[in-house]
Design a protein around this motif. Sequence first.
Motif, mmCIF file in Angstrom:
data_model
loop_
_atom_site.group_PDB
_atom_site.id
_atom_site.type_symbol
_atom_site.label_atom_id
_atom_site.label_comp_id
_atom_site.label_asym_id
_atom_site.label_seq_id
_atom_site.Cartn_x
_atom_site.Cartn_y
_atom_site.Cartn_z
ATOM 1 N N GLU A 200 16.002 -28.243 -71.576
ATOM 2 C CA GLU A 200 15.513 -29.559 -71.174
ATOM 3 C C GLU A 200 16.485 -30.661 -71.605
ATOM 4 O OE1 GLU A 200 11.765 -32.597 -72.051
ATOM 5 O OE2 GLU A 200 11.518 -30.433 -72.395
ATOM 6 N N ASN A 201 17.002 -30.542 -72.826
ATOM 7 C CA ASN A 201 17.970 -31.536 -73.300
ATOM 8 C C ASN A 201 19.201 -31.576 -72.413
ATOM 9 O OD1 ASN A 201 16.227 -32.030 -75.410
ATOM 10 N ND2 ASN A 201 17.414 -30.889 -76.926
ATOM 11 N N HIS A 202 19.681 -30.406 -72.010
ATOM 12 C CA HIS A 202 20.894 -30.332 -71.199
ATOM 13 C C HIS A 202 20.664 -30.913 -69.807
ATOM 14 C CE1 HIS A 202 22.320 -26.798 -73.937
ATOM 15 N NE2 HIS A 202 22.341 -27.963 -74.544
ATOM 16 N N TRP A 203 19.509 -30.646 -69.228
ATOM 17 C CA TRP A 203 19.214 -31.233 -67.916
ATOM 18 C C TRP A 203 19.179 -32.763 -68.019
ATOM 19 C CZ3 TRP A 203 14.492 -27.483 -67.573
ATOM 20 C CH2 TRP A 203 14.938 -26.206 -67.246
ATOM 21 N N LYS B 266 21.618 -35.541 -66.077
ATOM 22 C CA LYS B 266 21.046 -36.568 -65.212
ATOM 23 C C LYS B 266 21.461 -37.961 -65.681
ATOM 24 C CE LYS B 266 16.690 -38.178 -63.201
ATOM 25 N NZ LYS B 266 15.214 -37.959 -63.123
ATOM 26 N N GLU B 267 21.474 -38.171 -66.998
ATOM 27 C CA GLU B 267 21.871 -39.474 -67.546
ATOM 28 C C GLU B 267 23.324 -39.808 -67.205
ATOM 29 O OE1 GLU B 267 21.042 -38.959 -71.651
ATOM 30 O OE2 GLU B 267 18.897 -39.459 -71.465
ATOM 31 N N GLN B 268 24.164 -38.779 -67.075
ATOM 32 C CA GLN B 268 25.565 -39.007 -66.740
ATOM 33 C C GLN B 268 25.793 -39.174 -65.242
ATOM 34 O OE1 GLN B 268 27.885 -39.595 -69.073
ATOM 35 N NE2 GLN B 268 26.153 -39.411 -70.504
ATOM 36 N N GLY B 269 24.738 -39.035 -64.442
ATOM 37 C CA GLY B 269 24.864 -39.288 -63.012
ATOM 38 C C GLY B 269 24.872 -38.065 -62.127
ATOM 39 N N ILE B 270 24.533 -36.883 -62.670
ATOM 40 C CA ILE B 270 24.476 -35.677 -61.853
ATOM 41 C C ILE B 270 23.174 -35.685 -61.057
ATOM 42 C CG2 ILE B 270 24.391 -33.149 -61.894
ATOM 43 C CD1 ILE B 270 27.143 -34.331 -62.547
ATOM 44 N N ASP B 271 23.288 -35.570 -59.739
ATOM 45 C CA ASP B 271 22.111 -35.626 -58.874
ATOM 46 C C ASP B 271 21.341 -34.305 -58.858
ATOM 47 O OD1 ASP B 271 22.683 -38.297 -57.967
ATOM 48 O OD2 ASP B 271 24.274 -37.447 -56.720
ATOM 49 N N GLN B 272 22.064 -33.183 -58.750
ATOM 50 C CA GLN B 272 21.447 -31.859 -58.760
ATOM 51 C C GLN B 272 21.894 -31.134 -60.027
ATOM 52 O OE1 GLN B 272 22.595 -29.751 -55.209
ATOM 53 N NE2 GLN B 272 21.315 -30.985 -53.863
ATOM 54 N N VAL B 273 20.950 -30.809 -60.922
ATOM 55 C CA VAL B 273 21.324 -30.120 -62.169
ATOM 56 C C VAL B 273 21.171 -28.611 -61.972
ATOM 57 C CG1 VAL B 273 20.679 -32.067 -63.628
ATOM 58 C CG2 VAL B 273 18.993 -30.292 -63.137
ATOM 59 N N PRO B 274 22.098 -27.813 -62.502
ATOM 60 C CA PRO B 274 21.991 -26.360 -62.352
ATOM 61 C C PRO B 274 20.905 -25.792 -63.248
ATOM 62 C CG PRO B 274 23.862 -26.918 -63.739
ATOM 63 C CD PRO B 274 23.304 -28.220 -63.247
ATOM 64 N N VAL B 275 20.165 -24.807 -62.741
ATOM 65 C CA VAL B 275 19.234 -24.025 -63.544
ATOM 66 C C VAL B 275 19.561 -22.552 -63.303
ATOM 67 C CG1 VAL B 275 17.410 -25.760 -63.478
ATOM 68 C CG2 VAL B 275 17.449 -23.969 -61.745
ATOM 69 N N VAL C 35 13.857 -18.398 -61.731
ATOM 70 C CA VAL C 35 12.678 -18.945 -61.062
ATOM 71 C C VAL C 35 11.862 -19.773 -62.045
ATOM 72 C CG1 VAL C 35 10.569 -18.402 -59.801
ATOM 73 C CG2 VAL C 35 12.613 -17.008 -59.455
ATOM 74 N N ASN C 36 11.673 -19.218 -63.234
ATOM 75 C CA ASN C 36 10.919 -19.944 -64.252
ATOM 76 C C ASN C 36 11.605 -21.254 -64.634
ATOM 77 O OD1 ASN C 36 9.111 -17.795 -64.289
ATOM 78 N ND2 ASN C 36 10.199 -16.752 -65.945
ATOM 79 N N ASP C 37 12.936 -21.189 -64.769
ATOM 80 C CA ASP C 37 13.686 -22.389 -65.136
ATOM 81 C C ASP C 37 13.593 -23.451 -64.037
ATOM 82 O OD1 ASP C 37 14.346 -21.024 -67.391
ATOM 83 O OD2 ASP C 37 16.470 -20.792 -66.929
ATOM 84 N N PHE C 38 13.641 -23.003 -62.784
ATOM 85 C CA PHE C 38 13.527 -23.953 -61.670
ATOM 86 C C PHE C 38 12.178 -24.670 -61.718
ATOM 87 C CE2 PHE C 38 12.047 -25.060 -57.456
ATOM 88 C CZ PHE C 38 13.094 -25.829 -56.980
ATOM 89 N N ILE C 39 11.129 -23.896 -61.875
ATOM 90 C CA ILE C 39 9.780 -24.489 -61.917
ATOM 91 C C ILE C 39 9.667 -25.452 -63.092
ATOM 92 C CG2 ILE C 39 7.344 -23.933 -62.271
ATOM 93 C CD1 ILE C 39 7.897 -21.267 -60.778
ATOM 94 N N GLU C 40 10.216 -25.052 -64.231
ATOM 95 C CA GLU C 40 10.182 -25.881 -65.436
ATOM 96 C C GLU C 40 10.919 -27.198 -65.217
ATOM 97 O OE1 GLU C 40 12.259 -25.460 -69.799
ATOM 98 O OE2 GLU C 40 11.330 -23.663 -68.942
ATOM 99 N N ALA C 41 12.144 -27.119 -64.671
ATOM 100 C CA ALA C 41 12.946 -28.331 -64.462
ATOM 101 C C ALA C 41 12.304 -29.249 -63.431
ATOM 102 C CB ALA C 41 14.360 -27.942 -64.020
ATOM 103 N N LYS C 42 11.772 -28.669 -62.378
ATOM 104 C CA LYS C 42 11.139 -29.479 -61.337
ATOM 105 C C LYS C 42 9.923 -30.214 -61.886
ATOM 106 C CE LYS C 42 9.329 -29.129 -56.627
ATOM 107 N NZ LYS C 42 8.924 -28.203 -55.534
ATOM 108 N N ALA C 43 9.153 -29.530 -62.723
ATOM 109 C CA ALA C 43 7.963 -30.151 -63.303
ATOM 110 C C ALA C 43 8.317 -31.310 -64.221
ATOM 111 C CB ALA C 43 7.150 -29.102 -64.069
ATOM 112 N N LEU C 44 9.529 -31.256 -64.798
ATOM 113 C CA LEU C 44 9.976 -32.319 -65.704
ATOM 114 C C LEU C 44 10.609 -33.495 -64.953
ATOM 115 C CD1 LEU C 44 11.491 -30.084 -68.527
ATOM 116 C CD2 LEU C 44 9.455 -31.537 -68.714
ATOM 117 N N GLY C 45 10.692 -33.392 -63.641
ATOM 118 C CA GLY C 45 11.185 -34.517 -62.853
ATOM 119 C C GLY C 45 12.653 -34.448 -62.476
#
Length: 773
Positions: A44-47, A51-60, A147-157
């Motif tokens: 979560e910290n890495h995502w 995002k704060e640095q301007g990355i639109d799509q973050v890898p999971v 799959v789990n990471d994708f769902i997790e990241a998406k839920a976090l916005g």
Amino acid sequence: MVIATNLGFPYVGPHRELKKLVESFWASKSSKSDLLAGARQLRENHWRVQKEQGIDQVPVGDFTLYDRVLDTACNFGVVPKRYHDIPDRLEQYFAMGRGLQKSATDTSPKIDVPAMEMKKWFDTNYHFIVPEFEQHQKFTLQEVSVVNDFIEAKALGFTPRPVVLGPVSFLYLGKAVKASEPFEPIALLDRLLPVYVDLLGRLSAAGAEWIQIDEPVLVLDLLDNLRLAYEVAYTTLRQANIKILLASYFGPLGTNVDLVKNHIDGLHVDLVRDPNQLDSICAALGPHQYISLGLVDGRNVWKNNLHKSIALAQSAVNILGTDRVFVAPSCSLIHSPYSTQLEKGIRDDNPELFEWLSFAVEKCAEISIITRAITSGQDFVREALERNALAVETRRTSSQTVNKEIRRRLDTISPNDYKRVSPFPTRREQQAAKLRLPSFPTTTIGSFPQTKEIRVARAKFAKGLISPQSYDTFIKSEIERVIRFQERAELDVLVHGEPERNDMVEHFGHLLHGYGFTEHGWVVSYGSRCVKPPLIYGDVSRRAPMTVTESAYSQSLTTRPVKGMLTGPVTMMKWSFVRDDVEPRVLCTQIALALRDEVVDLEAAGIAVIQVDEPAIREGLPLRRQDWAAYLEWSVGCFRLSTSGVRDDTQIHTHMCYSDFNDIFDAIQDLDADVITIENSKSEAKLLSIFEHKRYTNEIGPGLYDIHSPRVPSVEEMASRLEEMLRYIPKHLIWVNPDCGLKSRAWPEVEAALLNMVKVAKQFRTHEETVVA
């Protein structure tokens, strides 16, 4: 609109949090739930940082507890049978990566399994776990972390983009085992593809629009069966309801782009390694396909030349339009340190060097700046572009980067500087008379355990908490401890154990001009093992003798020969972050001259055996075979330049690990080292098979046991390995040794394993004497 993306992020954390989490779990100091919760927080910290640095799509899916290739194997049910009796999935996973040795209890049987083979990831210094495939391998989709990471990241916005290793690369990187007849893993593709289709379907159902499929083998010379495999694989995967971004890196695609261009929605290309491929790639794409521009160097530490990158990006936009372009790093940023903002030492001590640096966090910001410059115009990021231009120009003109005296010395090198005085047979006779070693001589590769006491003492000395005299006394006591143990164990050629060295490259870098150092510039080498590569920013030369004091002291403690230990020029270069404004062969030659001076000084100090390690020669081999000859000419030449200034009776050793020995056999012979030790213990003797076809004339020590695992091999196990070696190598050429240095192991493991190893050597000597009698 142009989109800022990333292919992968350093998962170990800014302060190696993941290393501490997994090692605490291995030591039973924390629970499984503690490990998984800590890993979740890191992701979560890495995502968030990206995002704060301007990355639109973050890898999971780029995060791993040990290795992404191992993750892929476990996710698809590719678990060798020897691990099936380990009921806990997480313990099984780690056993595959690092081996497992557990005594029997009332409720569970004894477990003693070695780790799986480990190899270098293309031409990087990262190691991956080699998958093992059976002829009738079954693939089943397990609980998949991506799959789990994708769902997790998406839920976090976040806007996540899943990342998986592609099917062709996965099979290509593995090896065939337990076959009634030879087969290639790629023959399993038809069985594997339905599992990939299932995975893509699950990601699509979870809401993923894009998936990044990594196929790095596309930068290699591919045989016809692999070329056909790509056509089959991506025709099949195209059926999934998800957009495919196929990512390849570390080199140009060349004609391999034709294999996949009709079956994907987007293609990532490494424009750092080959910016000239952009026009041909754009021309090959269809009217609706995207391009991902690898513009920011994911493998080095220097600030990007934003002016050049923006020009390349604009070229792509002019051809394809803004709606079909991603901006990205050249490859995953796992090969880069975390952030320059942690480097207060460089910022305070060498602010000019600090201004030249860019680590993973800053590279994400560079990707964002390039994207905004194209999308909104350069005026929108004018201040950032001006700062970048100043840093690029300052680095180009700085007095820190060029030393005229060093460059003049390069011009004085003669052909004789690359040759020993006499050929090996003559040298061998003189060395045998001087050293008087038994048959099957025993030695270790160099380092002994880096204990907590050593690390604490080194840290206190670095902080000025103990005096140089106290630290020197401590180091001498550690050296004597290692020497005395080796004498008791009856090893034949000893080492001093390297207690004064934090790393085989960084230690020497501190003693050379042209090197800089980070405080937190960690990158993963394998598993939880992290290294902190030095930065080569200027011309290289030796400040003063580097190892003579420790080597001479060590030799004064014993009548047995003690090896002087150096890291070779290619490895010093490859395992550093190198300057990109000088040709590699020039930089490597500078390092070779510095090491040559050290080798000569060691001999003058009475050191009769000198080891110059070159584990990186194979990994530096260009990925395309057409480029091999030129590279091997100068890399082998640099090794010989560093080692050829000594007398015939001085024995030169070298060491290589995780090398495809067969690929560079002739070059290894051309090194003309008197003794070479190689990694062999994990490779099931396959590295030795070349000896059936070619004759290696010098002495050689294939590793008898794997030091990367905590397990202690038995006498019988090592004896069996040595017996296997005798099928390929004449007994009078064989040395007995571990497969690598022992710094990462604990003393009890080291003592037990080396005592067993010496017993094996003695057994074979006794057998030899019995046969002679």
